[in-house]
Design a protein around this motif. Structure first.
Motif, PDB file in Angstrom:
ATOM      1  N   GLY B  30       0.595  -1.279  -0.388  1.00  0.00           N
ATOM      2  CA  GLY B  30       0.014  -0.154   0.295  1.00  0.00           C
ATOM      3  C   GLY B  30       0.738   1.340  -0.201  1.00  0.00           C
ATOM      4  N   THR B  32       0.683   5.874   0.084  1.00  0.00           N
ATOM      5  CA  THR B  32      -0.565   7.129   0.060  1.00  0.00           C
ATOM      6  C   THR B  32       0.094   8.321  -0.927  1.00  0.00           C
ATOM      7  OG1 THR B  32      -1.836   6.707   2.175  1.00  0.00           O
ATOM      8  CG2 THR B  32      -1.645   8.704   1.032  1.00  0.00           C
ATOM      9  N   THR B  62       4.440   5.249   1.845  1.00  0.00           N
ATOM     10  CA  THR B  62       4.548   4.071   1.974  1.00  0.00           C
ATOM     11  C   THR B  62       4.633   3.412   3.407  1.00  0.00           C
ATOM     12  OG1 THR B  62       4.367   1.920   1.251  1.00  0.00           O
ATOM     13  CG2 THR B  62       7.096   3.359   0.327  1.00  0.00           C
TER      14      THR B  62
ATOM     15  N   LYS C  40      -2.993   3.458  -2.350  1.00  0.00           N
ATOM     16  CA  LYS C  40      -3.766   2.366  -2.606  1.00  0.00           C
ATOM     17  C   LYS C  40      -3.281   0.932  -1.738  1.00  0.00           C
ATOM     18  CE  LYS C  40      -2.508  -1.388  -6.059  1.00  0.00           C
ATOM     19  NZ  LYS C  40      -1.263  -1.886  -7.429  1.00  0.00           N
ATOM     20  N   ASN C  57      -9.153   9.510  -0.582  1.00  0.00           N
ATOM     21  CA  ASN C  57      -9.386   9.507   0.834  1.00  0.00           C
ATOM     22  C   ASN C  57      -8.242  10.950   1.680  1.00  0.00           C
ATOM     23  OD1 ASN C  57      -8.955   6.350   0.577  1.00  0.00           O
ATOM     24  ND2 ASN C  57      -6.709   6.602   0.541  1.00  0.00           N
TER      25      ASN C  57
HETATM   26  N1  LIG Z   1       1.373   0.658   3.543  1.00  0.00           N
HETATM   27  C1  LIG Z   1       0.753   1.554   2.907  1.00  0.00           C
HETATM   28  N2  LIG Z   1       1.303   2.795   3.501  1.00  0.00           N
HETATM   29  C2  LIG Z   1       0.738   3.749   2.806  1.00  0.00           C
HETATM   30  N3  LIG Z   1      -0.557   4.300   2.734  1.00  0.00           N
HETATM   31  C3  LIG Z   1      -1.744   3.181   2.716  1.00  0.00           C
HETATM   32  C4  LIG Z   1      -1.081   1.313   2.676  1.00  0.00           C
HETATM   33  N4  LIG Z   1      -1.692   1.043   2.623  1.00  0.00           N
HETATM   34  C5  LIG Z   1      -2.937   1.855   2.894  1.00  0.00           C
HETATM   35  N5  LIG Z   1      -2.327   3.016   2.955  1.00  0.00           N
HETATM   36  C6  LIG Z   1      -4.251   3.893   2.167  1.00  0.00           C
HETATM   37  O1  LIG Z   1      -4.838   3.078   3.171  1.00  0.00           O
HETATM   38  C7  LIG Z   1      -5.636   3.262   2.494  1.00  0.00           C
HETATM   39  C8  LIG Z   1      -6.923   2.260   2.670  1.00  0.00           C
HETATM   40  O2  LIG Z   1      -6.055   1.562   2.528  1.00  0.00           O
HETATM   41  P1  LIG Z   1      -6.862  -0.265   2.343  1.00  0.00           P
HETATM   42  O3  LIG Z   1      -8.084  -0.180   3.423  1.00  0.00           O
HETATM   43  O4  LIG Z   1      -5.779  -1.364   2.340  1.00  0.00           O
HETATM   44  O5  LIG Z   1      -7.521  -0.347   1.106  1.00  0.00           O
HETATM   45  C9  LIG Z   1      -5.112   3.176   0.523  1.00  0.00           C
HETATM   46  O6  LIG Z   1      -5.908   3.457  -0.386  1.00  0.00           O
HETATM   47  C10 LIG Z   1      -3.843   4.132   0.912  1.00  0.00           C
HETATM   48  O7  LIG Z   1      -4.051   5.627   0.638  1.00  0.00           O
END
Ligand SMILES: Nc1ncnc2c1ncn2[C@@H]1O[C@H](COP(=O)(O)O)[C@@H](O)[C@H]1O
Ligand SMILES: Nc1ncnc2c1ncn2[C@@H]1O[C@H](COP(=O)(O)O)[C@@H](O)[C@H]1O
Ligand SMILES: Nc1ncnc2c1ncn2[C@@H]1O[C@H](COP(=O)(O)O)[C@@H](O)[C@H]1O
Ligand code: NA
Ligand code: NA
Ligand code: NA
Lengths: 321, 97, 97, 321, 97, 321
Positions: B30, B32, B62, C40, C57
């Motif tokens: 993931g 951002t 990240t 993502k 987000n």
């Molecule tokens: N490892 C990560 N590092 C930074 N941002 C993250 C990470 N995982 C998820 N996100 C953020 O959290 C949002 C929601 O995550 P998710 O619910 O897992 O789809 C994503 O669209 C990213 O903006």
């Protein structure tokens, strides 16, 4: 046309808004058109001239004169970088000389659009194919400049191929917008154009005012960045457009263009790019410095053309053609 | 809990996709993205007021495990030799997902 | 000086108000919000190019004392079981306010 | 109307811009209308059709036919989710089946607006009450789908009540915009409308062009996300709108609608939601996956309706009604 | 490698230029700016929905050496006595530029 | 004009959109015009009234009456803060009293613009110089208030000089926009205006609708912040504009203004600033609390003037002048 008309042409509404933007920066005002509206306005203006140009082409058709002008346009954009590159090599690194050569060989859509508004105010017609000429002139200069750069810079480690550069130049958003709108204008013709005219046509000059207001603000800000530039850069940014305009008028005369087409062609030759070229240079010649070529085209050549150039070129066109 | 690292990369908006590809290649799950940030560095000011996206940056954040982070950072180092940008790494105490 | 923690929560824009309520309930005195970030995660890409706010987000940043942070994090953990998002906690050296 | 007219209708100006957006993505151009302008354009279009529809209602009044159509509209939106849900249960989880049922029972304002532009080009009138019909059709499908979901998913831990879902559906910005504008149009009538017409009316088709350009870009991007979807999803996304359109034309015939109203009703039945439904599903059925139902409606059903559907439905309406 | 610090300053958008001047005076070589963030603090909510830039913040991020950071922080402290805002300092493991 | 016309005037299209925005917040809808569009609309409206006012001034010239009105405008803006300051001192700190005095002495461009739309609907002409009057009334109140503050707050550690405040007031973006557009309108005259009219003129009322929709949303949100304000604040926010409007009508009568000018002058006197003043106070009187003076002007005085004030003031102007 007499000299007093020449003076009156400086008082064109959109150009006055350009001035106003520059003054806003001079008096340290916080006035600005918030992003992304200026970005959107530039897309709108391309859409507007594209669909109108296409519609006019659908009426006039592609006559013999048209293909002549288009070939001439491509030729000018390809050739200008040669002579400028060798002048520029005297003062700049190979990368910067090549980027500047591309800048002055390519064209400025905003200058072109300002010239359209100018012709409209003076009720001088021009052909829809000039919009196609503008779209065609953006890329050849970039390609020539990259070729020159690759020839002179043997140890270039950059792996971006010429093909990549060409592909990039043709998929750039602004190019797709103008060519797409032109093609749609061609397809839907006068009847299709009527229904979008209140937005695509009638708003043109008013939106140009606000857009040039913003361009005035941006150009004035860049002017501050230019302090370090030195006399050579400034002279270059003034003399090259004048020279190219001269060549443009000469060619327009030789090839029997109408007065409107002649002015548009001259303006294209004289204008310098600050949108398409920096985007291309980042990838194709990454060691070139946008801090040099953008201020030169945006803060000197662009205001010069818009404020002084267009009315003067038009005066000369009226006299000689 | 594994040792977690936060990697923040700021680079020109038009190159951020390369950074995203880079981290995804290493199996990062993931990230951002702050699409529009301005800034100043060795290559002058990015006003963000241009008509194309040459004078604007994006910022990628990240969080991943230390071992993966180290590999990513190696690649970003090479990437930043050619491209405008900067990368910070900080320790993260913990992460909820 | 007390031990300070920085909590960063990234979640869908439409749910960020719930997170704000949550931290305020614990007496947190301030926060900063980056209203539009893309990203993502497990739930795919958030392009941010939609017409509503489903694919975008927000990122909330708040600095508070460790004891408070721990309680907040507990709640966010439950929250994130249902809702898309992620939360990082880092140490902060000091804060001026 | 003969088949060659049918073909000509694919060449509608706004739809050509939709194509252009898809092509821009295909050639990997960076063209895009920067946010929040597309968001604003969608609000503008709702404002535009709302106030105009209200003004027309203020002239025509709510006749008997009007309430009939409105009831029919609510009924269709409530019923479509039933039959689709049971088909969808064969391939999808309860959550995703319910979300998809809501998607295809609800309507797409943009498809509706494109159909308005289409009718305008063909000079076919339709009633202002169709705008009300559209507004009324957004929510019933959502409510039916949530009820189905709660019936079939006994161990649902989600505490969002049905009441909450209904409230949300009616306070969604786009619904408030269209209903609010409709009511204002009703109040101010033709005289009040005149003063805002240059903006609210005349800009409509031009802004729709730029908006559909952006929708083409977004739809083409989502198409890439769709690779994993499989044949069932794609078939569903094509056959369900066609079936619903067929039912729509049949009902229009039975209830003696005019040709304009009949097309609008058919388009509403055939269209699928990708704005209101994802917003509602997030809260009401949080385990449903927008990665499934949004690409189906946005990247398949929407382009299909806009490019092929509207002219074909119109052809059938012209033949049978 | 020298000890590096990340300074994050959140203040009203209209005052952020003063912060930039401040850090530049101390020879900081770069910074990143998130032009529009909202938030809440002692001075109430910054909705970001106004017609001027009174109710909106900007967030400045800069990474620099500890010695420089200390001097900057001293000045920001004085600045924040009069102006709305907050400043966090965190340790950074390493930086690529 | 009879009382039933008075009632009809509440049903002005743009004002109905203002209502709609307030209702959207009341029913907790997520409707909003995304930023920066409202910011841009406010710039557009200033541009629109500026260039039109300048054009009209170029026709009418600066007669004797004109300079009289301009002097009166400056005088009112300078004097109002005195009497309000001493009332306000009873309840507020020196900083807040001064900031509120500036707020109610200065003017609201949006109220002014709404009054223009109102006059247009009622086909009542007014002079282009009223736009200049508005621009001139923004700053004097700020200067008076800062002088009062510096007089009464001896131990002010703030180093912002009065000169600095004055400079800031005149370089504020909105002031530069209106004065710049006014000057350009004066230069280009009717002929230059014609070419931008479809955008600068014809869009005015439609864009005002969407802008007031957003203002309704913002005002309603601020209303919630106002809970703590107490009866004194609310009474002040209602009675001061009424008093100032009364003085305005009296002066308009004494100085023989036309009906249109009289209404515009009255509205300027009655309106309170929430854009220019907060921007200035932040720097000039940093200890003043925008959480007090912004909600008072934006959530009480502004809606009061727009909904009730303008039609009532106009009724009185029609009766007495
Ligand atoms: N490892 C990560 N590092 C930074 N941002 C993250 C990470 N995982 C998820 N996100 C953020 O959290 C949002 C929601 O995550 P998710 O619910 O897992 O789809 C994503 O669209 C990213 O903006
Ligand atoms: N020390 C720094 N702290 C924070 N951001 C930085 C720093 N240096 C550079 N940046 C960011 O990285 C971008 C590119 O840097 P550069 O390539 O050095 O011009 C700048 O525009 C800033 O946004
Ligand atoms: N504890 C905190 N954590 C994160 N951001 C904060 C915090 N306190 C204040 N802020 C930010 O600083 C801005 C100004 O704070 P203040 O001057 O206290 O109103 C707020 O609007 C927030 O954006
Ligand atoms: Na050129
Ligand atoms: Na449907
Ligand atoms: Na006043």
């Amino acid at each position: 046309m007499n000299p007093s008309d020449l003076f009156l042409n400086f008082l064109n509404t959109p150009v006055l808004f350009f001035f106003m933007g520059m003054i806003a920066i001079a008096i340290r005002s916080n006035l600005e058109i918030p992003q992304p509206l200026p970005k959107f306005f530039s897309l709108y203006l391309l859409f507007s001239i594209g669909i109108k140009g296409g519609m006019e082409l659908s009426k006039s058709g592609f006559g013999e004169g048209v293909s002549g002008i288009l070939i001439l346009a491509v030729a000018m954009s390809s050739v200008i970088p040669f002579y400028t590159f060798f002048i520029l090599r005297k003062k700049y690194s190979i990368s910067d000389a090549a980027a500047l050569a591309a800048t002055y060989g390519s064209v400025s859509a905003v200058t072109f659009i300002t010239a359209i508004a100018f012709l409209q105010s003076n009720h001088i017609p021009f052909g829809g194919h000039m919009v196609a000429a503008m779209a065609l002139m953006e890329s050849p200069a970039i390609i020539t400049a990259v070729v020159l750069y690759k020839l002179y810079n043997k140890d270039d480690s950059n792996k971006t191929t010429l093909f990549h550069t060409i592909k990039d130049a043709f998929t750039e958003g602004s190019i797709v917008m103008i060519i797409g709108s032109l093609v749609i204008g061609l397809i839907v013709g006068e009847k299709g154009y009527e229904s979008v005219k209140p937005f695509a046509g009638d708003m043109f000059k008013g939106i140009l005012c606000l857009f040039l207001l913003d361009m005035g603000i941006v150009a004035a800000r860049r002017l501050k960045d230019l302090k370090a530039a030195g006399a050579f850069s400034i002279l270059f940014a003034l003399l090259v457009p004048i020279t190219n305009a001269g060549i443009g008028i000469l060619l327009a005369k030789i090839f029997h263009m109408g007065q409107g087409d002649a002015l548009m062609f001259t303006v294209l030759c004289a204008s310098a790019s600050y949108i398409a070229v920096p985007a291309a240079m980042r990838v194709a010649i990454p060691h070139s410095n946008p801090g040099i070529y953008v201020p030169m085209s945006l803060a000197i050549t662009f205001p010069f053309n818009v404020i002084i150039g267009i009315p003067v070129y038009n005066y000369l066109v009226q006299m000689f053609i | 809990m594994k040792n977690l690292q936060k990697i923040e990369v700021i680079t020109e908006k038009r190159s951020i996709d390369i950074v995203i590809e880079m981290i995804e290649k290493h199996g990062v799950t993931g990230y951002t993205l702050i699409p529009n940030v301005t800034g100043k560095g060795k290559r002058g000011i990015k006003h963000g007021d241009d008509l194309n996206d040459v004078f604007i940056n994006s910022m990628l954040i990240t969080v991943c495990e230390e071992t993966v982070a180290e590999e990513i950072v190696k690649e970003i180092k090479v990437f930043l030799q050619d491209v405008s940008g900067v990368c910070f790494v900080t320790d993260v105490k913990y992460v909820l997902h």
